[in-house]
Design an enzyme around this catalytic site. Structure first.
Site, PDB file in Angstrom:
ATOM      1  N   GLY A  80     -11.903   4.657   1.214  1.00 44.91           N
ATOM      2  CA  GLY A  80     -11.557   3.396   1.876  1.00 44.91           C
ATOM      3  C   GLY A  80     -11.529   3.564   3.376  1.00 44.91           C
ATOM      4  O   GLY A  80     -11.542   4.687   3.895  1.00 44.91           O
ATOM      5  N   GLU A  81     -11.494   2.432   4.084  1.00 45.87           N
ATOM      6  CA  GLU A  81     -11.566   2.454   5.540  1.00 45.87           C
ATOM      7  C   GLU A  81     -10.241   2.818   6.204  1.00 45.87           C
ATOM      8  O   GLU A  81     -10.205   3.275   7.332  1.00 45.87           O
ATOM      9  CB  GLU A  81     -12.021   1.078   6.062  1.00 45.87           C
ATOM     10  N   HIS A  82      -9.136   2.599   5.495  1.00 43.76           N
ATOM     11  CA  HIS A  82      -7.817   2.771   6.124  1.00 43.76           C
ATOM     12  C   HIS A  82      -7.334   4.218   5.970  1.00 43.76           C
ATOM     13  O   HIS A  82      -7.516   4.830   4.919  1.00 43.76           O
ATOM     14  CB  HIS A  82      -6.807   1.823   5.474  1.00 43.76           C
ATOM     15  N   PRO A  83      -6.704   4.780   7.011  1.00 44.82           N
ATOM     16  CA  PRO A  83      -6.105   6.119   6.861  1.00 44.82           C
ATOM     17  C   PRO A  83      -5.122   6.134   5.695  1.00 44.82           C
ATOM     18  O   PRO A  83      -4.357   5.192   5.504  1.00 44.82           O
ATOM     19  CB  PRO A  83      -5.388   6.337   8.196  1.00 44.82           C
ATOM     20  N   ARG A  84      -5.111   7.219   4.901  1.00 39.97           N
ATOM     21  CA  ARG A  84      -4.211   7.321   3.753  1.00 39.97           C
ATOM     22  C   ARG A  84      -4.068   8.766   3.335  1.00 39.97           C
ATOM     23  O   ARG A  84      -4.934   9.605   3.606  1.00 39.97           O
ATOM     24  CB  ARG A  84      -4.695   6.456   2.584  1.00 39.97           C
TER      25      ARG A  84
END
Length: 641
Positions: A80-84
């Site tokens: 996914g595009e979001h930091p996690r």
């Protein structure tokens, strides 16, 4: 008031509705919490869930949500595009009402400990709950993301606060914290170039960006990065000053830029005594984190932001700065997006900000102020925005009487039931009085002769709205005031002990029922103050509206006072009776005096000695339609010159 805590966990799944439903179902099944929002993102592959409840309920529901997420999400397969860094990536607790930040910190630590021990997931505490100062910043904890977590856990400096220091390939790690209300806010560009979103976002965010020289206008990212030269000189980030020592640079930064350079460097993970690498410029806003990305489903780039303290950096101020930066670059901001919820206070501030820019009244009904904010910020640009679903603590009147139509309410009053009665009608009369005073203030704003009194009129109009809403709530509150009395009367009375408890409950109920109309008396007094202030400045042809407002407010004042007095007859506590009577006497004295002052101004305005000119406007007034004019309107709106 029962304590209310908000929890906003972010789960690393935004594409599979079945998985998302399993997680939210576990949350709702665990305890009595209210699920406010579920916001999945396909591109980010992330879902932001928002729920509220009592501290105990929220703590249990949050744990069960984490447990379920660890079973249904496999981080080894996540993209996914979001930091996690974890299936439950971040889990913040936010005090809403009746709960302190310290209590939320204790909740976060209990919850983190339980997650670590029972689910064997590494847990890091952040923000106010952080056990170490260097772990307050979520971005720092999450650096390296899931892909770097296994190596990170091998470093003793990054041992988790709770749970094993071993890599959980399926669940990753979770950050649990306590923080102020965070607004997840995205600004939309008329471009699909991520670099443009970053270029503006880096200007806005607190962290700032690398200092550059050369080809920086209009796109700063095209310039040449400036590094610390390592020759004993220290370039300043925000300007072109070059110091010969860190101490000299620190003093310059404090004097010219108003900041603590040592703290600034430490926040950037730089050694203040031996800075190396890139020089950083300052961002425009504190408590703002920002990054650019592209959302394919929207067909545009966004500046994705977390406003970690909207009272320091309100969203509308950040948006206006973004619009200015975009204009410099030939880019258009098409609107913005709220992910999750936004507090009423932030929407109210935005609505008033844009109304002030138009020199329009800020004292308008809540739905109108909300619509101003929504339209001005373009909050429906890429997704629906339903105020009732998106605004936390949106003021509204939900009482069954207040929701009735005028005809139905009058019918209800006329029936052979004791409620609604005089108290509810008194509250409604006061609300109408405040509303008329506010109407005249709003009609006066925007007329040239009142421009120098704009702030004063806005304050009056805002006060009128607050009074009106409080008094409308009083319509139902008066009817409900006797609930405690009735409950006391229904208590058992078979033994002397039960009889004594019943009598005490009834007395306490009557005291509570007395305070409700007393509050109405006070509010009607305030409505009369408002009407007097407007009578002293209102255009002559609106004096009848002010006068009617004062009459309605006085009717509410006297009517509510009747209720106070009749309730006192049922109370045996003489000290309480005296306190209420003394307070009531002062309120009535002041209110009647205000009513007389308005009446005197009315009589002066209506005196036959005043020059009358049928069909003409009085100075500063709004023109009346001549006798026989078509349309039958009471008031003809003046046209724009």
């Amino acid at each position: 008031m029962e304590g209310i805590v908000e929890c906003v966990p972010n789960f690393s799944e935004g594409r599979n509705p079945i998985v998302i439903k399993e997680i939210t179902g576990a949350i709702e099944a665990a305890a009595e919490v209210r699920l406010l929002d579920v916001d999945p993102g396909e591109k980010t592959n992330r879902t932001v869930v928002t729920f509220i409840g009592s501290p105990e309920a929220v703590e249990e529901a949050a744990f069960q949500g984490v447990r379920r997420a660890a079973k249904v999400i496999d981080m080894a397969k996540h993209r996914g595009e979001h930091p996690r860094m974890g299936a439950t990536d971040v889990l913040p607790l936010v005090p809403v009402a009746g709960v302190t930040m310290d209590e939320c910190v204790e909740m976060a630590r209990r919850l983190g400990k339980r997650i670590g021990e029972e689910l064997e997931i590494p847990v890091y505490l952040y923000e106010h709950a952080a056990a170490r100062p260097e772990r307050r910043n979520l971005a720092r904890i999450r650096s390296g993301e899931y892909e770097g977590l296994q190596e990170k856990l091998q470093d003793p400096a990054w041992a988790p606060d709770f749970g094993p220091a071993t890599f959980n390939a399926r669940a990753g790690a979770t950050a649990v914290g306590a923080r102020e209300f965070l607004i997840a806010y995205n600004i939309n560009l008329n471009s699909t170039d991520r670099r443009y979103a970053n270029d503006i976002g880096y200007v806005l965010r607190e962290r700032g960006r690398w200092k550059r020289r050369g080809n920086t206008d209009p796109f700063y990212y095209k310039g040449e990065v400036v590094d610390f030269p390592g020759d004993g000189t220290y370039p300043c980030g925000p300007c072109e000053f070059v110091a010969s020592s860190f101490q000299e640079l620190k003093e310059h930064y404090a004097l010219i830029h108003g900041g603590d350079l040592r703290a600034r460097y430490e926040s950037l993970d730089m050694d203040p005594d031996d800075p190396r690498g890139h020089v950083f410029t300052d961002g425009l806003f504190r408590e703002v984190k920002a990054i650019g990305w592209v959302i394919d489903e929207y067909k545009r780039a966004q500046i994705s932001m977390n406003l970690t303290n909207f009272k320091v950096s309100p969203p509308h101020e950040v948006l206006e700065a973004a619009r200015e930066e975009a204009r410099k670059r030939g880019i258009v901001i098409t609107g913005s997006e709220i992910v999750g919820l936004i507090p009423w206070e932030a929407i109210q501030g935005a609505g008033r900000f844009y109304r002030r820019r138009m020199m329009k009244s800020t004292g308008i009904p809540v739905p109108d102020l909300v619509e101003t904010a929504v339209q001005s910020m373009g909050l429906r640009d890429v997704a629906p925005f339903e105020p009732e679903e998106k605004i936390l603590a949106l003021p509204k009147v939900e009482g069954p009487l207040a929701q009735k139509t005028t005809y139905d309410f009058v019918d209800e009053v006329s029936r052979d039931t004791p409620a609604p009665g005089g108290g509810s009608v008194a509250a409604l009369a006061g609300a109408l009085g405040a509303a008329l005073g506010g109407m005249v203030a709003n009609l006066s704003i925007g007329k040239g002769e009142y421009d120098d009194r704009y702030e004063e009129l806005c304050a009056l109009a805002e006060g009128a709205q607050e009074l009106k809403d409080a008094l409308v709530r009083g319509v139902d509150e008066d009817t409900q005031a006797f609930d405690a009395v009735i409950a006391g009367m229904r208590m058992p009375q078979d033994t002397p002990e039960e009889q004594a408890a019943r009598a005490e409950a009834i007395q306490e109920g009557y005291k509570a029922a007395t305070r409700v109309p007393l509050a109405t008396v006070e509010q009607c007094r305030d409505a009369l103050k408002l009407c007097l202030e407007m009578a002293q400045m209102a255009p002559e042809d609106m004096m009848s509206d002010v006068g009617m407002g004062a009459l309605a407010a006085r009717a509410g004042l006297v009517g509510a006072a009747y209720n106070v007095r009749i309730n006192l007859k049922s109370i045996s506590d003489e000290a309480f009776r005296k306190e209420m009577r003394d307070e009531l006497k002062e309120l009535l004295k002041e209110g009647e005096g205000l009513a007389r002052e308005v009446e005197a101004l009315m009589e002066k305005s209506l005196s036959p000695t005043m020059r009358e000119k049928p069909g003409a406007s009085a100075p500063g007034g709004i023109g009346r339609a001549p006798a026989g004019a078509q349309g039958g309107c009471h008031r003809q709106r003046s046209s724009i010159d």
